[in-house]
Design a protein around this motif. Sequence first.
Motif, mmCIF file in Angstrom:
data_model
loop_
_atom_site.group_PDB
_atom_site.id
_atom_site.type_symbol
_atom_site.label_atom_id
_atom_site.label_comp_id
_atom_site.label_asym_id
_atom_site.label_seq_id
_atom_site.Cartn_x
_atom_site.Cartn_y
_atom_site.Cartn_z
ATOM 1 N N CYS A 203 0.830 -1.200 0.000
ATOM 2 C CA CYS A 203 0.000 0.000 0.000
ATOM 3 C C CYS A 203 0.862 1.247 0.000
ATOM 4 O O CYS A 203 1.852 1.338 0.730
ATOM 5 N N GLY A 204 0.494 2.218 -0.832
ATOM 6 C CA GLY A 204 1.210 3.480 -0.902
ATOM 7 C C GLY A 204 0.273 4.595 -1.327
ATOM 8 O O GLY A 204 -0.954 4.434 -1.310
ATOM 9 N N THR A 208 -3.508 0.326 -3.179
ATOM 10 C CA THR A 208 -2.933 -0.957 -2.765
ATOM 11 C C THR A 208 -2.687 -1.837 -3.982
ATOM 12 O O THR A 208 -3.609 -2.153 -4.732
ATOM 13 N N GLY A 224 6.107 7.275 -1.802
ATOM 14 C CA GLY A 224 6.016 6.748 -0.454
ATOM 15 C C GLY A 224 5.315 7.729 0.472
ATOM 16 O O GLY A 224 4.875 8.799 0.051
ATOM 17 N N PHE A 226 5.327 3.677 2.259
ATOM 18 C CA PHE A 226 4.628 2.440 1.952
ATOM 19 C C PHE A 226 4.452 1.591 3.198
ATOM 20 O O PHE A 226 5.157 1.757 4.194
#
Length: 282
Positions: A203-204, A208, A224, A226
């Motif tokens: 996830c970032g 996701t 980022g 993350f």
Amino acid sequence: MAHRPHIEFVQAQLLPWRRIGAGLARPDAEYRLLSRDQVTGACTALMRYPPGWSRLGPEHIRADEEFFVLEGELEMDGEVYRADSYAFLPAGWTRRAMVSRPGCVLLAFYSAEPQLVGRAGTCDPARAVPHLRTRAMEWDRTLNDANLRHLGISRKDLRTDPVTGERTFLSLILPQSEPRDRRGPRESHPVVEECYVVAGSLCGPHGTMHPGGYFWRPPAIPHGPFGSRWGAVCLIRFVGGRHENIWSEDEAPFSFDQSYDPVLPPELEHLRGVPWQAPGAY
């Protein structure tokens, strides 16, 4: 490299399978094109061979070919590449016989248009990584950047070019990993970063990524932080030179609930409103 657009990110499952025509690297197979340089033809693709597929050479490709087997197996000149196998074959590497009895899906990277030439080629064998059985390799748990401590990253190094510093590796991220206080600095690199999620989820700021999630990120783009709820394994390449992490002085927020907000080129823009729904556990 400058002619390949920023893609961050797309789920490969949403892209069509296409039949490969004569004159390209793999006639009678299928591919999903993940990204492509419009000038050089360098590209990244998923390749799918049907059960019983075979070819007789000699032949070679006018491009460096790098691949990771995702499922099934591919036999080349007696060498059997099973799931989780990796190879880097320099331009001109001769193939004399290829077969995939059970069928095969692999992730492939080409340094130029993958044109097939129907005769034996010449290459520098010192550049080759003929076969790595990555399951037999140990994870390197050495922490090399304190700003990534929360991810608990381990790596399996697959290839580092001794001249350019270009690098390919498997990256393992621990489950339930997120930045402290759900905030962290952003990083950037002086070279391209390319990533394909093999397992788990990551996830970032763009949402996701699930297995099949792919990005091609040009140099100097901040990204980022993350995290991962239940861990992730990614195949990562740094392309165009030596990898370096450059960190921002400010911090950005992190959330596992980030909606899908991709960066897409015009030809993929129709996927913006089609977030991938990963199969659930219940």
